[in-house]
Design a protein around this motif. Structure first.
Motif, PDB file in Angstrom:
ATOM      1  N   ALA A   1       0.832  -1.207   0.000  1.00 58.93           N
ATOM      2  CA  ALA A   1       0.000   0.000   0.000  1.00 58.93           C
ATOM      3  C   ALA A   1       0.870   1.261   0.000  1.00 58.93           C
ATOM      4  CB  ALA A   1      -0.944  -0.001   1.204  1.00 58.93           C
ATOM      5  N   GLU A   2       1.929   1.259   0.800  1.00 54.27           N
ATOM      6  CA  GLU A   2       2.824   2.415   0.861  1.00 54.27           C
ATOM      7  C   GLU A   2       3.567   2.592  -0.466  1.00 54.27           C
ATOM      8  OE1 GLU A   2       6.202   4.324   3.806  1.00 54.27           O
ATOM      9  OE2 GLU A   2       5.807   2.177   3.931  1.00 54.27           O
ATOM     10  N   ARG A   3       4.043   1.483  -1.032  1.00 55.87           N
ATOM     11  CA  ARG A   3       4.734   1.547  -2.324  1.00 55.87           C
ATOM     12  C   ARG A   3       3.803   2.089  -3.404  1.00 55.87           C
ATOM     13  NH1 ARG A   3       7.473  -3.937  -3.712  1.00 55.87           N
ATOM     14  NH2 ARG A   3       8.015  -2.667  -5.502  1.00 55.87           N
ATOM     15  N   SER A   4       2.575   1.633  -3.401  1.00 52.02           N
ATOM     16  CA  SER A   4       1.595   2.069  -4.395  1.00 52.02           C
ATOM     17  C   SER A   4       1.300   3.564  -4.246  1.00 52.02           C
ATOM     18  CB  SER A   4       0.312   1.252  -4.251  1.00 52.02           C
ATOM     19  OG  SER A   4      -0.628   1.633  -5.206  1.00 52.02           O
ATOM     20  N   ALA A   5       1.165   4.036  -3.012  1.00 62.87           N
ATOM     21  CA  ALA A   5       0.895   5.457  -2.767  1.00 62.87           C
ATOM     22  C   ALA A   5       2.064   6.325  -3.238  1.00 62.87           C
ATOM     23  CB  ALA A   5       0.611   5.690  -1.292  1.00 62.87           C
ATOM     24  N   ILE A   6       3.285   5.883  -2.978  1.00 60.03           N
ATOM     25  CA  ILE A   6       4.463   6.623  -3.424  1.00 60.03           C
ATOM     26  C   ILE A   6       4.486   6.680  -4.950  1.00 60.03           C
ATOM     27  CG2 ILE A   6       6.994   6.573  -3.562  1.00 60.03           C
ATOM     28  CD1 ILE A   6       6.921   5.357  -0.684  1.00 60.03           C
ATOM     29  N   GLU A   7       4.255   5.541  -5.584  1.00 60.20           N
ATOM     30  CA  GLU A   7       4.263   5.485  -7.050  1.00 60.20           C
ATOM     31  C   GLU A   7       3.199   6.407  -7.646  1.00 60.20           C
ATOM     32  OE1 GLU A   7       3.812   2.255 -10.664  1.00 60.20           O
ATOM     33  OE2 GLU A   7       4.285   1.540  -8.655  1.00 60.20           O
ATOM     34  N   GLU A   8       1.995   6.378  -7.092  1.00 59.89           N
ATOM     35  CA  GLU A   8       0.921   7.249  -7.593  1.00 59.89           C
ATOM     36  C   GLU A   8       1.296   8.713  -7.461  1.00 59.89           C
ATOM     37  OE1 GLU A   8      -3.041   6.472  -6.165  1.00 59.89           O
ATOM     38  OE2 GLU A   8      -2.684   4.309  -6.241  1.00 59.89           O
ATOM     39  N   ARG A   9       1.880   9.095  -6.319  1.00 63.45           N
ATOM     40  CA  ARG A   9       2.297  10.489  -6.109  1.00 63.45           C
ATOM     41  C   ARG A   9       3.372  10.885  -7.106  1.00 63.45           C
ATOM     42  NH1 ARG A   9       6.437  12.026  -3.328  1.00 63.45           N
ATOM     43  NH2 ARG A   9       6.498  10.226  -1.937  1.00 63.45           N
ATOM     44  N   LEU A  10       4.345  10.002  -7.347  1.00 63.13           N
ATOM     45  CA  LEU A  10       5.439  10.334  -8.258  1.00 63.13           C
ATOM     46  C   LEU A  10       4.977  10.392  -9.708  1.00 63.13           C
ATOM     47  CD1 LEU A  10       8.379   8.367  -6.624  1.00 63.13           C
ATOM     48  CD2 LEU A  10       8.051  10.847  -6.706  1.00 63.13           C
ATOM     49  N   ILE A  11       4.033   9.558 -10.089  1.00 64.36           N
ATOM     50  CA  ILE A  11       3.539   9.572 -11.463  1.00 64.36           C
ATOM     51  C   ILE A  11       2.943  10.934 -11.810  1.00 64.36           C
ATOM     52  CG2 ILE A  11       1.702   8.633 -12.937  1.00 64.36           C
ATOM     53  CD1 ILE A  11       2.474   5.857 -11.825  1.00 64.36           C
ATOM     54  N   THR A  12       2.354  11.594 -10.830  1.00 62.07           N
ATOM     55  CA  THR A  12       1.785  12.919 -11.093  1.00 62.07           C
ATOM     56  C   THR A  12       2.868  13.961 -11.387  1.00 62.07           C
ATOM     57  OG1 THR A  12       1.751  13.635  -8.777  1.00 62.07           O
ATOM     58  CG2 THR A  12      -0.197  12.446  -9.594  1.00 62.07           C
ATOM     59  N   GLU A  13       4.125  13.648 -11.068  1.00 59.65           N
ATOM     60  CA  GLU A  13       5.243  14.566 -11.294  1.00 59.65           C
ATOM     61  C   GLU A  13       5.856  14.421 -12.688  1.00 59.65           C
ATOM     62  OE1 GLU A  13       6.288  16.947  -9.327  1.00 59.65           O
ATOM     63  OE2 GLU A  13       5.230  16.440  -7.489  1.00 59.65           O
ATOM     64  N   LEU A  14       5.422  13.412 -13.468  1.00 62.01           N
ATOM     65  CA  LEU A  14       5.999  13.203 -14.794  1.00 62.01           C
ATOM     66  C   LEU A  14       5.756  14.419 -15.685  1.00 62.01           C
ATOM     67  CD1 LEU A  14       5.044   9.470 -15.369  1.00 62.01           C
ATOM     68  CD2 LEU A  14       7.350  10.385 -15.040  1.00 62.01           C
ATOM     69  N   SER A  15       6.691  14.652 -16.624  1.00 60.93           N
ATOM     70  CA  SER A  15       6.642  15.810 -17.512  1.00 60.93           C
ATOM     71  C   SER A  15       6.585  15.365 -18.966  1.00 60.93           C
ATOM     72  CB  SER A  15       7.918  16.642 -17.349  1.00 60.93           C
ATOM     73  OG  SER A  15       8.001  17.182 -16.082  1.00 60.93           O
ATOM     74  N   PRO A  16       6.177  16.279 -19.845  1.00 61.38           N
ATOM     75  CA  PRO A  16       6.335  15.967 -21.268  1.00 61.38           C
ATOM     76  C   PRO A  16       7.823  15.718 -21.535  1.00 61.38           C
ATOM     77  CG  PRO A  16       4.991  17.923 -20.969  1.00 61.38           C
ATOM     78  CD  PRO A  16       5.552  17.572 -19.627  1.00 61.38           C
ATOM     79  N   SER A  17       8.135  14.721 -22.332  1.00 59.42           N
ATOM     80  CA  SER A  17       9.546  14.340 -22.497  1.00 59.42           C
ATOM     81  C   SER A  17      10.116  14.753 -23.845  1.00 59.42           C
ATOM     82  CB  SER A  17       9.686  12.830 -22.306  1.00 59.42           C
ATOM     83  OG  SER A  17       8.898  12.146 -23.254  1.00 59.42           O
ATOM     84  N   ASP A  18       9.668  15.890 -24.365  1.00 54.90           N
ATOM     85  CA  ASP A  18      10.165  16.324 -25.667  1.00 54.90           C
ATOM     86  C   ASP A  18      11.393  17.223 -25.569  1.00 54.90           C
ATOM     87  OD1 ASP A  18       8.603  18.254 -24.510  1.00 54.90           O
ATOM     88  OD2 ASP A  18       7.563  18.844 -26.342  1.00 54.90           O
ATOM     89  N   ASP A  19      11.895  17.454 -24.374  1.00 55.91           N
ATOM     90  CA  ASP A  19      13.134  18.207 -24.225  1.00 55.91           C
ATOM     91  C   ASP A  19      14.012  17.522 -23.172  1.00 55.91           C
ATOM     92  OD1 ASP A  19      11.847  18.846 -21.853  1.00 55.91           O
ATOM     93  OD2 ASP A  19      12.056  21.007 -22.072  1.00 55.91           O
ATOM     94  N   LEU A  20      15.254  17.963 -23.062  1.00 52.85           N
ATOM     95  CA  LEU A  20      16.215  17.350 -22.146  1.00 52.85           C
ATOM     96  C   LEU A  20      15.725  17.403 -20.705  1.00 52.85           C
ATOM     97  CD1 LEU A  20      19.002  16.065 -21.672  1.00 52.85           C
ATOM     98  CD2 LEU A  20      19.914  18.391 -21.433  1.00 52.85           C
ATOM     99  N   ALA A  21      15.211  18.549 -20.282  1.00 48.37           N
ATOM    100  CA  ALA A  21      14.746  18.698 -18.899  1.00 48.37           C
ATOM    101  C   ALA A  21      13.624  17.703 -18.588  1.00 48.37           C
ATOM    102  CB  ALA A  21      14.282  20.129 -18.637  1.00 48.37           C
ATOM    103  N   GLY A  22      12.667  17.556 -19.500  1.00 48.79           N
ATOM    104  CA  GLY A  22      11.565  16.618 -19.292  1.00 48.79           C
ATOM    105  C   GLY A  22      12.040  15.177 -19.265  1.00 48.79           C
ATOM    106  N   ARG A  23      12.957  14.818 -20.167  1.00 50.44           N
ATOM    107  CA  ARG A  23      13.489  13.445 -20.189  1.00 50.44           C
ATOM    108  C   ARG A  23      14.243  13.139 -18.909  1.00 50.44           C
ATOM    109  NH1 ARG A  23      14.510  15.040 -25.438  1.00 50.44           N
ATOM    110  NH2 ARG A  23      16.726  15.342 -25.025  1.00 50.44           N
TER     111      ARG A  23
END
Length: 184
Positions: free
Chosen positions: A30-52
């Motif tokens: 449950a804790e691992r899943s909550a951490i993963e869900e929180r981090l997924i919301t931090e993902l960025s568009p990956s069309d530039d170096l900073a996003g990748r």
């Protein structure tokens, strides 16, 4: 054939880059899943170096089960052990032990391997360290995952003999521990 199945796990464990990052504390599903869900919301568009790089850092955190948080400046951090007394500030002279790794876990530098802590003034190092150290107190243990823009950037890091230690535009992970303030 039975011997094959007994040796297969040993073989698989020895393949790939060596990951010298210390083992993480066990977390329940449950804790691992909550951490993963929180981090997924931090993902960025990956069309530039900073996003990748941001996405690579988030993927490393998810893969290693790190409970990191995004700092507004663009690095990620996890306070693994709280320190004591007052938070560090720009200008404080400190010693720390640290291990620097690439996101694949391969180590590029370690003060422990050299047997000598790093001594410096907060504010005189890479931006991610200068910022992250002000979040903790002496005695803390801290993980920092940083994009190259807050580390060694497009120049990378070369040894005094000219060998490349960190290639240009490489995101990094640091484990910083045994933080002590020195009196001037």
């Amino acid at each position: 054939m039975r011997l094959f199945y007994l040796l297969l796990p040993l073989f698989l464990c020895t393949c790939g880059p060596a990951d010298t990052t210390p083992a993480e504390p066990a977390r329940d599903e449950a804790e691992r899943s909550a951490i993963e869900e929180r981090l997924i919301t931090e993902l960025s568009p990956s069309d530039d170096l900073a996003g990748r790089q941001r996405n690579a850092i988030i993927n490393r955190a998810i893969d290693r089960n790190y409970d990191v948080y995004a700092a507004p400046e663009g690095y990620f951090y996890e306070v693994l052990q709280e320190g004591e007394y007052n938070p560090l500030d720009t200008g404080d002279i400190v010693t720390v032990h640290y291990t620097g790794t690439f996101l694949d876990g391969a180590e590029f530098d370690s003060s422990r391997r050299r047997g000598d802590p790093l001594r410096f003034r907060v504010g005189d190092l890479i931006p991610a360290w200068n910022l992250a150290l002000q979040r903790v107190r002496p005695g803390a243990r801290l993980r920092v995952l940083t994009p190259s823009s807050l580390a060694y950037g497009p120049d990378g890091l070369a040894a005094p003999n000219g060998d490349t230690l960190v290639p240009a535009d490489t995101p990094l992970e640091f484990l910083i521990e045994d933080i002590r303030i020195l009196e001037e």
